[in-house]
Design an enzyme around this catalytic site. Structure first.
Site, PDB file in Angstrom:
ATOM      1  N   GLN A 154       0.818  -1.209   0.000  1.00 55.43           N
ATOM      2  CA  GLN A 154       0.000   0.000   0.000  1.00 55.43           C
ATOM      3  C   GLN A 154       0.854   1.261   0.000  1.00 55.43           C
ATOM      4  O   GLN A 154       0.314   2.361  -0.092  1.00 55.43           O
ATOM      5  CB  GLN A 154      -0.903   0.010   1.244  1.00 55.43           C
ATOM      6  N   PHE A 206      -6.020  -3.925   3.516  1.00 54.02           N
ATOM      7  CA  PHE A 206      -6.695  -3.597   4.786  1.00 54.02           C
ATOM      8  C   PHE A 206      -5.751  -2.974   5.810  1.00 54.02           C
ATOM      9  O   PHE A 206      -6.023  -3.018   7.006  1.00 54.02           O
ATOM     10  CB  PHE A 206      -7.361  -4.834   5.382  1.00 54.02           C
ATOM     11  N   GLU A 262       0.652  -1.802   4.576  1.00 56.09           N
ATOM     12  CA  GLU A 262       1.139  -0.425   4.647  1.00 56.09           C
ATOM     13  C   GLU A 262       2.611  -0.405   5.056  1.00 56.09           C
ATOM     14  O   GLU A 262       3.452   0.147   4.351  1.00 56.09           O
ATOM     15  CB  GLU A 262       0.298   0.396   5.614  1.00 56.09           C
ATOM     16  N   ARG A 308      -5.255   7.988  16.978  1.00 55.64           N
ATOM     17  CA  ARG A 308      -6.576   8.016  16.335  1.00 55.64           C
ATOM     18  C   ARG A 308      -7.628   7.387  17.237  1.00 55.64           C
ATOM     19  O   ARG A 308      -8.790   7.799  17.216  1.00 55.64           O
ATOM     20  CB  ARG A 308      -6.541   7.327  14.967  1.00 55.64           C
ATOM     21  N   ARG A 335      -7.791  -1.513   8.861  1.00 51.57           N
ATOM     22  CA  ARG A 335      -8.940  -0.711   8.449  1.00 51.57           C
ATOM     23  C   ARG A 335      -9.594   0.011   9.641  1.00 51.57           C
ATOM     24  O   ARG A 335     -10.127  -0.616  10.548  1.00 51.57           O
ATOM     25  CB  ARG A 335      -9.952  -1.620   7.766  1.00 51.57           C
ATOM     26  N   THR A 367      -3.702  11.548  10.104  1.00 50.92           N
ATOM     27  CA  THR A 367      -3.424  12.374  11.274  1.00 50.92           C
ATOM     28  C   THR A 367      -2.009  12.934  11.231  1.00 50.92           C
ATOM     29  O   THR A 367      -1.740  13.958  11.854  1.00 50.92           O
ATOM     30  CB  THR A 367      -3.632  11.564  12.568  1.00 50.92           C
ATOM     31  N   GLU A 379     -12.920   3.207   5.235  1.00 44.68           N
ATOM     32  CA  GLU A 379     -12.899   2.808   6.640  1.00 44.68           C
ATOM     33  C   GLU A 379     -14.201   3.059   7.408  1.00 44.68           C
ATOM     34  O   GLU A 379     -14.580   2.241   8.254  1.00 44.68           O
ATOM     35  CB  GLU A 379     -11.744   3.516   7.361  1.00 44.68           C
TER      36      GLU A 379
END
Length: 795
Positions: free
Chosen positions: A238, A269, A273, A351, A383, A483, A753
């Site tokens: 990703q 998902f 990443e 988050r 996710r 963020t 998401e």
């Protein structure tokens, strides 16, 4: 379940049943099917099929493991730690190297660059060195002629590990002050005083488990040495830009020596990443040592053992509230199980803090977040990225308050909603300017017949001794943007060729979510050409550099806008040229349905392009976009971290068997806010898929580590994801009718998401059923609500 299906009865309530019927009614005016034939009409807002759908069904869509292998390609397999924590005193590879086909072994000593991965915290070794930190940590690689030869040989490596004490429980880690990052506290008002003066008070604990990503395509990378110490890396990632940086860092090279390509992933998902970067680095190190191309593909068991999961959380909370259930004070302690290294745990935990409010105003509040180090896999993005772990807590608290006061939980939730013009500032000091919570939730409650169904369920439970039902409506308010503010930027390239066909390349990655399809729609409409004239090419760091990860639900927002700007630049060049031909202003030139129209003439797009090329007009351009308005203080976690909010609500009805603990979701009604949908078919798929994946997290997907730190649930035989039989027949999805109030691409809102958290309604409905079965108003249910955990909650 032991009970007959008939015992669940036919779920009743407002609205028609059936998934197809629900979806098709939300597509677009005059459209009866997600795959209706396309006419010469604008591309955006239409339910167009995924651009790779036919190729994927036919088996001709290429994934990393499908790429034809270059002559001389070798295959790698990982050597895994067998201890949760210990001193690595020796690695005996003699038996492995004597096996057929084995070409070599790669260990920490073979790293030419930094032995630590190039993460922000810089705390994770590429290969284990003097110490191992979890069962399954990669110590090195065995490289052989074939995949199976490498895997068989890797199992013959003998490890000498001196055991050290291992911390496997997050509460134990907190007691020992074992943290990967310093604790963070966000505070507003005076929660202690507010608690003391509250009319009612409740306190409690909650445990919420992690989740395996279970992408269909496992982690894989293919590293190819090129001339002059340059590298081409195929990676299922990703974040190609991060893979490029990590590989260069490990090889001791500059970033310009490494090119990373990803055409598509078979699911991500969040699991691809950062985690994809590990495999790319490992494969590149093996390729460098052996001077041959190397492919590394983890099998499912190794993937489970090596890679991180959704972060498990443990919570302690105390709340003050009035007689109507409105919160007057809240104190929360979050214990985040980060695993052995930081990875993305900092922003994930942040988050979770940001989303502890979900849809509700918190006047006097303190949230303390502890990022705990444990001797398990280093947990990572999934996710929702911490958002679900924040949302589920406040929903659990409000559900407990409603039962304590003997009020309808929906009424308590509505009493706590953010107001419009008052009670409209979050605990991190961001104004909620686009609030649609009350009308959206009220409409869903009316449309699905919530209150009538609640009465019928109470009547059912009064006469049904074994099968108990529950129902809940829960909302979602989810902030959209990274963020980490620096990631809110994107680039794209648009090329118009002399035959009028269009090619677009952008920094986002396609993992099945339809990103390329939506961007092709945006570019088609910007140039006024049919959708079929536009193609997307593979994501590649040599085309769009420094791209952010495709994450945070921002793939279309960022890359779609960048592609739109690139296409607009080409269109403006063409408009200026055609305006000169027809002696009119460029603003009078329009591009529509494959034509270029001026007050004096109408030309085909192809004709205008050929004429422009003959006159040396630039027919390609780049585009760049950065999200406006966002800012926040990373120390105090205050400011405006999000560009806008996406909203939604779901009503879930469930049943439990009080003899076995088994449960079933009977009915789902969803009203979700996607703004002005760019592609209704894809958006409905995202909403349905997100909900079902969320139900998996909260009902069946349980991660279990044994006392020795070994993950016991490491295969489909021991880890249960939802299947088709878990999807309720009644599954209605509707779109909220308003476009995005912020200037986002096509008036749309992110949809990746936010729908995931709609599944919390199913968990709250299960708690409702448990409380009704117990008869004492309590629902001590943890997540996931497996049959075993439901039985424990029933007492």
């Amino acid at each position: 379940m032991n009970a007959r299906d008939d015992d669940y009865g036919t779920a009743t309530g407002g609205g028609p049943t059936g998934r197809a019927a629900a979806g098709e009614r939300n597509l677009a005016p005059g459209t009866d099917s997600p795959h209706a034939p396309t006419a010469p009409e604008p591309a955006m807002g239409r339910p167009r099929p995924h651009e790779s759908a036919r190729a994927q069904v036919a088996g001709s869509a290429t994934y990393i493991d499908d790429i034809p292998e270059v002559k001389g390609t070798l295959h790698a397999a990982p050597i895994l730690s067998t201890a949760a924590h210990g001193k690595l005193r020796g690695v005996d590879t003699a038996a492995a190297q004597a096996m057929p086909g084995v070409r070599g072994v790669v260990l920490a000593r073979d790293i030419p660059g930094d032995p630590l991965l190039a993460t922000f915290v810089h705390d994770e070794p590429i290969f284990a060195g003097a110490t191992v930190h979890h069962v399954g940590q990669v110590i090195g690689l065995v490289v052989a002629d074939t995949v199976m030869e490498a895997r068989r040989a890797a199992r013959q490596v003998k490890l000498d590990i001196e055991p050290l004490p291992a911390v496997l429980d997050v509460r134990e880690a907190h007691a020992k002050q074992s943290y990967v990052l310093p604790p963070v506290t966000v505070r507003r008002g005076e929660p202690e005083k507010a608690l003391a003066s509250s009319k009612h008070r409740l306190s409690g604990q909650l445990e919420v488990g992690g989740q395996e990503h279970f992408y269909l395509e496992g982690q894989v990378a293919y590293a190819m040495p090129l001339e002059q110490d340059q590298w081409w890396i195929y990676s299922s990632t990703q974040h190609p830009g991060e893979v490029q940086h990590w590989v260069a860092h490990a090889l001791g090279l500059e970033n310009n020596a490494v090119t990373v390509e990803c055409r598509r992933m078979g699911g991500g998902f969040g699991g691809k990443e950062t985690q994809a970067g590990h495999l790319a680095v490992w494969a590149a190190l093996a390729a460098r040592k052996l001077r041959r191309p190397v492919k590394l593909r983890l099998d499912r068991d190794d993937d489970f053992m090596v890679t991180g999961k959704r972060h498990p959380f443990a919570y302690d909370w105390e709340a003050g509230f009035g007689g109507d259930g409105r919160l007057t004070a809240l104190k929360v302690t979050m214990l985040v199980n980060c695993g052995f290294s930081a990875d993305l745990s900092g922003p994930v935990a942040d988050r979770a803090i940001f989303h502890t409010d979900n849809a509700y105003y918190l006047s006097d509040v303190e949230i303390a977040s502890y990022r705990c180090r444990t001797n398990v896999q280093s947990h990572t993005a999934f996710r929702g990225f911490g958002g679900p772990q924040g949302v589920i807590l406040i929903e659990a608290i409000l559900g407990d308050i409603a039962r304590h006061l003997k009020l309808d939980p929906l009424a308590v939730r509505q009493a706590n909603f953010y107001g419009v013009g008052e009670r409209d500032e979050t605990h991190y000091r961001m104004k909620v300017e686009d609030n649609i919570l009350q009308p959206l939730v009220s409409q869903l409650a009316r449309d699905c017949g919530y209150r009538q169904r609640r009465e019928r369920i109470a009547a059912w439970n009064a006469t049904s001794p074994i099968i108990k039902r529950g129902i809940a409506i829960t909302p979602v308010k989810f902030g959209i943007s990274f963020t980490a503010t620096l990631f809110n930027q994107a680039g794209a390239l648009v090329h118009v060729f002399t035959d009028g066909s269009v090619q677009v390349n952008h920094g986002g990655t396609e993992m099945g979510q339809g990103l390329n399809t939506k961007i092709m729609q945006v570019v088609a409409d910007e140039l006024g050409v049919p959708f079929e004239r536009v193609k997307c090419t593979a994501t590649e760091t040599g085309k769009v550099p420094n791209a952010s990860a495709t994450a945070a639900s921002s793939g279309t927002d960022l890359n779609g806008r960048a592609a739109q700007f690139a296409a607009r630049n080409v269109r403006d060049n063409l408009a200026a040229f055609v305006a000169g031909l027809d002696s009119c202003g460029a603003g009078a030139v329009t591009f529509r349905l494959g034509q270029v129209i001026t007050p004096k003439s109408t030309r085909g797009f192809d004709e205008a392009v050929k004429a422009a090329y003959a006159n040396r007009i630039q027919l390609w351009s780049d585009g760049f976009y950065r999200t406006p308005k966002i800012h926040y203080d990373k120390v105090t976690l205050t400011g405006r971290p999000f560009y806008y909010f996406a909203y939604g609500a779901a009503c879930s009805e469930v049943a439990i068997d009080t003899l076995t603990g088994e449960s079933r979701v009977l009915k789902v009604d969803i009203l979700h806010d996607v703004g002005t949908s760019l592609n209704p078919a894809i958006d409905i798929g995202q909403i349905e898929g997100g909900y079902i994946q969320g139900v998996g997290w909260l009902t069946t997907e349980q991660l279990v580590w044994n006392a020795d730190g070994r993950l016991a649930t490491h295969a489909p035989s021991t880890y249960k994801i939802p299947a088709t039989g878990d999807v309720p027949e009644h599954f209605n999805v509707r779109f909220w009718h308003e476009g995005n109030r912020e200037d986002n691409v096509g008036g749309s809102k992110a949809v990746g998401e936010p729908p995931f958290m709609l599944a919390i309604s199913a968990w709250e409905a299960l708690r409702d059923a448990v409380a009704q079965a117990r008869g004492d108003g309590r629902a001590p249910l943890v997540a996931p609500a497996t049959a075993e955990n439901v039985l424990k909650a029933l007492g």
